[in-house]
Design a protein around this motif. Sequence first.
Motif, PDB file in Angstrom:
ATOM      1  N   GLN A 112       0.837  -1.204   0.000  1.00 61.92           N
ATOM      2  CA  GLN A 112       0.000   0.000   0.000  1.00 61.92           C
ATOM      3  C   GLN A 112       0.871   1.253   0.000  1.00 61.92           C
ATOM      4  O   GLN A 112       0.618   2.200  -0.758  1.00 61.92           O
ATOM      5  CB  GLN A 112      -0.923   0.023   1.219  1.00 61.92           C
ATOM      6  CG  GLN A 112      -2.088  -0.925   1.151  1.00 61.92           C
ATOM      7  CD  GLN A 112      -3.230  -0.403   0.283  1.00 61.92           C
ATOM      8  OE1 GLN A 112      -3.213   0.699  -0.230  1.00 61.92           O
ATOM      9  NE2 GLN A 112      -4.246  -1.235   0.128  1.00 61.92           N
ATOM     10  N   TYR A 164      -6.718  -2.758  -1.044  1.00 61.64           N
ATOM     11  CA  TYR A 164      -6.918  -3.393   0.259  1.00 61.64           C
ATOM     12  C   TYR A 164      -7.805  -4.635   0.135  1.00 61.64           C
ATOM     13  O   TYR A 164      -7.503  -5.688   0.694  1.00 61.64           O
ATOM     14  CB  TYR A 164      -7.531  -2.405   1.255  1.00 61.64           C
ATOM     15  CG  TYR A 164      -7.894  -3.063   2.558  1.00 61.64           C
ATOM     16  CD1 TYR A 164      -6.933  -3.297   3.536  1.00 61.64           C
ATOM     17  CD2 TYR A 164      -9.201  -3.498   2.798  1.00 61.64           C
ATOM     18  CE1 TYR A 164      -7.263  -3.930   4.725  1.00 61.64           C
ATOM     19  CE2 TYR A 164      -9.525  -4.138   3.992  1.00 61.64           C
ATOM     20  CZ  TYR A 164      -8.559  -4.350   4.945  1.00 61.64           C
ATOM     21  OH  TYR A 164      -8.879  -4.998   6.104  1.00 61.64           O
ATOM     22  N   VAL A 213      -4.277   4.373   2.145  1.00 58.29           N
ATOM     23  CA  VAL A 213      -4.724   3.077   1.629  1.00 58.29           C
ATOM     24  C   VAL A 213      -5.598   3.297   0.407  1.00 58.29           C
ATOM     25  O   VAL A 213      -6.487   4.151   0.414  1.00 58.29           O
ATOM     26  CB  VAL A 213      -5.515   2.293   2.706  1.00 58.29           C
ATOM     27  CG1 VAL A 213      -6.204   1.074   2.127  1.00 58.29           C
ATOM     28  CG2 VAL A 213      -4.599   1.896   3.862  1.00 58.29           C
TER      29      VAL A 213
END
Length: 162
Positions: free
Chosen positions: A29, A65, A60
């Motif tokens: 990330q 994610y 993020v």
Amino acid sequence: MAYSSLAVANAFYDEAKKCGGSLSPMQMQKLVFIANGFKLAIEGSALVDDSFEVWRHGPVAPTLYRYLKSFGSNPITSPIKSWRIDGEDYETFTPSIKKDDGNSHNLIKKVFSVYGDVDAFALSEITHLPGSPWSKTKEAHGFNSVIPSDIIKNYYKNLLNS
């Protein structure tokens, strides 16, 4: 050209694999965010077409994610696969950066050479520094807010000029 966060993550995955290393989801990330920041600063355009949000451990990309959460804090062991639908048919594919996009590949190699060995929590601390895009957005709008591209661009321009 801007790419999905998945394509950029796969490029970082390939860089780590070439070196015999691996990356955790949190490292991934942060590397994708940092590369996007430098591309905005250098060329004035984004590397990543996804947005980044203020989360507890730093910036993020929510799409990324969702694809990486199954790894937990363990190393990512395979490239990210996605799928596309064409009518009633669908196919899986591996998102990637165009092979002839030398600027993007070179940027990813450079970011990886500088930050690739930095552990996840140290990368998180780097993205939390006072005045960082994460810090400024968190102060102004709180957690889960989208980090504006102009704030990212200006921050990384200042880094390059210092």
